[in-house]
Design a protein around this motif. Structure first.
Motif, PDB file in Angstrom:
ATOM      1  N   GLY A 129      -1.636   2.837  -2.398  1.00 50.95           N
ATOM      2  CA  GLY A 129      -0.434   3.211  -1.657  1.00 50.95           C
ATOM      3  C   GLY A 129      -0.501   2.683  -0.241  1.00 50.95           C
ATOM      4  N   PHE A 130       0.265   3.317   0.644  1.00 54.54           N
ATOM      5  CA  PHE A 130       0.275   2.929   2.048  1.00 54.54           C
ATOM      6  C   PHE A 130      -0.386   4.009   2.884  1.00 54.54           C
ATOM      7  CE2 PHE A 130       3.704   0.463   0.189  1.00 54.54           C
ATOM      8  CZ  PHE A 130       3.503  -0.789   0.764  1.00 54.54           C
ATOM      9  N   ASP A 139       0.513   5.272   5.769  1.00 50.37           N
ATOM     10  CA  ASP A 139       1.472   6.262   6.265  1.00 50.37           C
ATOM     11  C   ASP A 139       2.882   5.784   5.946  1.00 50.37           C
ATOM     12  OD1 ASP A 139       2.186   4.347   8.270  1.00 50.37           O
ATOM     13  OD2 ASP A 139       0.579   5.089   9.555  1.00 50.37           O
ATOM     14  N   GLU A 140       3.884   6.500   6.447  1.00 47.46           N
ATOM     15  CA  GLU A 140       5.266   6.213   6.097  1.00 47.46           C
ATOM     16  C   GLU A 140       5.776   4.900   6.679  1.00 47.46           C
ATOM     17  OE1 GLU A 140       7.586   9.566   7.226  1.00 47.46           O
ATOM     18  OE2 GLU A 140       6.769  10.876   5.657  1.00 47.46           O
ATOM     19  N   SER A 141       5.058   4.311   7.627  1.00 44.15           N
ATOM     20  CA  SER A 141       5.488   3.035   8.190  1.00 44.15           C
ATOM     21  C   SER A 141       5.277   1.873   7.225  1.00 44.15           C
ATOM     22  CB  SER A 141       4.726   2.741   9.486  1.00 44.15           C
ATOM     23  OG  SER A 141       3.357   2.446   9.213  1.00 44.15           O
ATOM     24  N   ASN A 142       4.475   2.094   6.185  1.00 44.50           N
ATOM     25  CA  ASN A 142       4.144   1.051   5.194  1.00 44.50           C
ATOM     26  C   ASN A 142       3.502  -0.173   5.831  1.00 44.50           C
ATOM     27  OD1 ASN A 142       5.254   2.757   3.317  1.00 44.50           O
ATOM     28  ND2 ASN A 142       7.024   1.484   2.854  1.00 44.50           N
ATOM     29  N   GLN A 197      -1.572  -1.405   3.660  1.00 45.80           N
ATOM     30  CA  GLN A 197      -1.803  -1.122   2.246  1.00 45.80           C
ATOM     31  C   GLN A 197      -3.212  -0.580   2.039  1.00 45.80           C
ATOM     32  OE1 GLN A 197      -1.257  -4.772   0.079  1.00 45.80           O
ATOM     33  NE2 GLN A 197       0.918  -4.398  -0.262  1.00 45.80           N
ATOM     34  N   ALA A 228      -0.131  -5.042   5.861  1.00 40.40           N
ATOM     35  CA  ALA A 228       0.877  -5.401   4.858  1.00 40.40           C
ATOM     36  C   ALA A 228       1.708  -6.609   5.267  1.00 40.40           C
ATOM     37  CB  ALA A 228       1.794  -4.202   4.603  1.00 40.40           C
ATOM     38  N   GLN A 240       2.028  -4.550  -7.056  1.00 43.23           N
ATOM     39  CA  GLN A 240       1.813  -5.242  -5.793  1.00 43.23           C
ATOM     40  C   GLN A 240       0.960  -6.485  -6.032  1.00 43.23           C
ATOM     41  OE1 GLN A 240       3.095  -4.086  -2.770  1.00 43.23           O
ATOM     42  NE2 GLN A 240       4.115  -2.471  -3.946  1.00 43.23           N
TER      43      GLN A 240
END
Length: 290
Positions: free
Chosen positions: A200-201, A203-206, A209, A233, A76
């Motif tokens: 990482g993120f 949650d799953e929504s990204n 960050q 993000a 990233q």
């Protein structure tokens, strides 16, 4: 083995008190793509991935992965300040709880951070309140300022004492990740600093960050400290920072909440455009430092 080790892979067992049950890989400092497994075998991440371990041991100063981490991750870009920070104000609220034998210090700090990438200038003004609770309890108020101009950074504390240092080469355009919460705090605590790594993120929504690091004494040792940085993000805006020191003894916990960069009513240009006669020389060398 491009993403993580199989469960059958050998692991180095840690102490349950560390919060990491085991460590399964160590990044090879000679190459961002390589890692060494628990048996000592060297591997290379596939497909342009890099070793993504985020746990650093004070015993060897290397990055280690736990058995719940993805060893190889997609790289990233560092979250550098975007154009939104150039000539804008950012509200900063800091809460610190510092425990010690027989007492606790509670800091509340509020202020504004102003960043001028084009002209390499920066200012941070903070007002703080300290509640020290012990057998000799007391309450303290203080103000602190930090100004960067012409390659120098000037810090003026509550007593009017000035400290001058060379400005950091990384200060402009600036980054959401600086390795610790030091730039937002006004006390003289010796913060642990490591390079923030992509974790990482949220949650799953990204949408958010998470960057940071966790420090341990070594395999089976206590957790020493941790730092987390939360970044939007899509916009690159710094949202929140968190740090813990002396995590397994008398911890110091820091929470920093930052507002979005704003320039309501063109306030930056209006204030910066004033001349010295007005008494508002926003990025001037503080009088205490002349």
């Amino acid at each position: 083995l491009s993403l993580a080790f199989a469960t059958s892979q050998a692991t180095i067992r840690g102490d349950a008190r560390t919060g990491l049950a085991s460590f399964v890989a160590t990044c090879d400092n000679s190459s961002a793509n390589d890692y060494i497994d628990a048996s000592g075998t060297l591997h290379t991440c596939d497909g342009g991935m890099i070793c993504g371990c985020t746990n650093v041991f004070s015993s060897d100063n290397l990055w280690h992965c736990s058995d719940t981490d993805s060893v190889c991750i997609t790289p990233q870009d560092e979250p550098l300040f975007t154009e939104a920070y150039d000539g804008a104000f950012v509200s900063v609220d800091v809460g610190i709880i510092n425990t010690f034998g027989g007492g606790v210090n509670i800091w509340n700090t509020s202020g504004y951070f102003v960043h001028d990438t084009a002209n390499k200038k920066e200012r941070y003004d903070a007002s703080s309140h300290l509640r020290s609770l012990s057998s000799g309890a007391y309450y303290q108020r203080r103000t602190d300022s930090r100004v960067t101009v012409d390659g120098k950074t000037y810090v003026v504390d509550n007593d009017g004492k000035c400290t001058t240092t060379d400005a950091s080469v990384d200060q402009f355009p600036g980054s959401a990740t600086t390795g610790s919460v030091e730039r937002w705090t006004v006390d003289s605590y010796d913060w642990t600093v490591h390079a923030d790594r992509f974790i990482g993120f949220e949650d799953e929504s990204n949408a958010v960050q998470i960057w940071g690091w966790t420090s341990y004494g070594g395999v089976g040792a206590y957790k020493l400290a941790e730092h987390r940085v939360y970044v939007d993000a899509s916009t690159g805006v710094l949202l929140h920072e968190h740090q813990v020191e002396q995590a397994m003894s008398y911890p110091t916990t820091v929470e920093v909440v930052l507002g979005a960069p704003e320039d309501v009513y063109s306030s930056f240009e209006t204030i910066e455009g004033q001349n010295a006669m007005s008494g508002v020389t926003f990025f001037a060398v503080p009088s205490e430092c002349e």
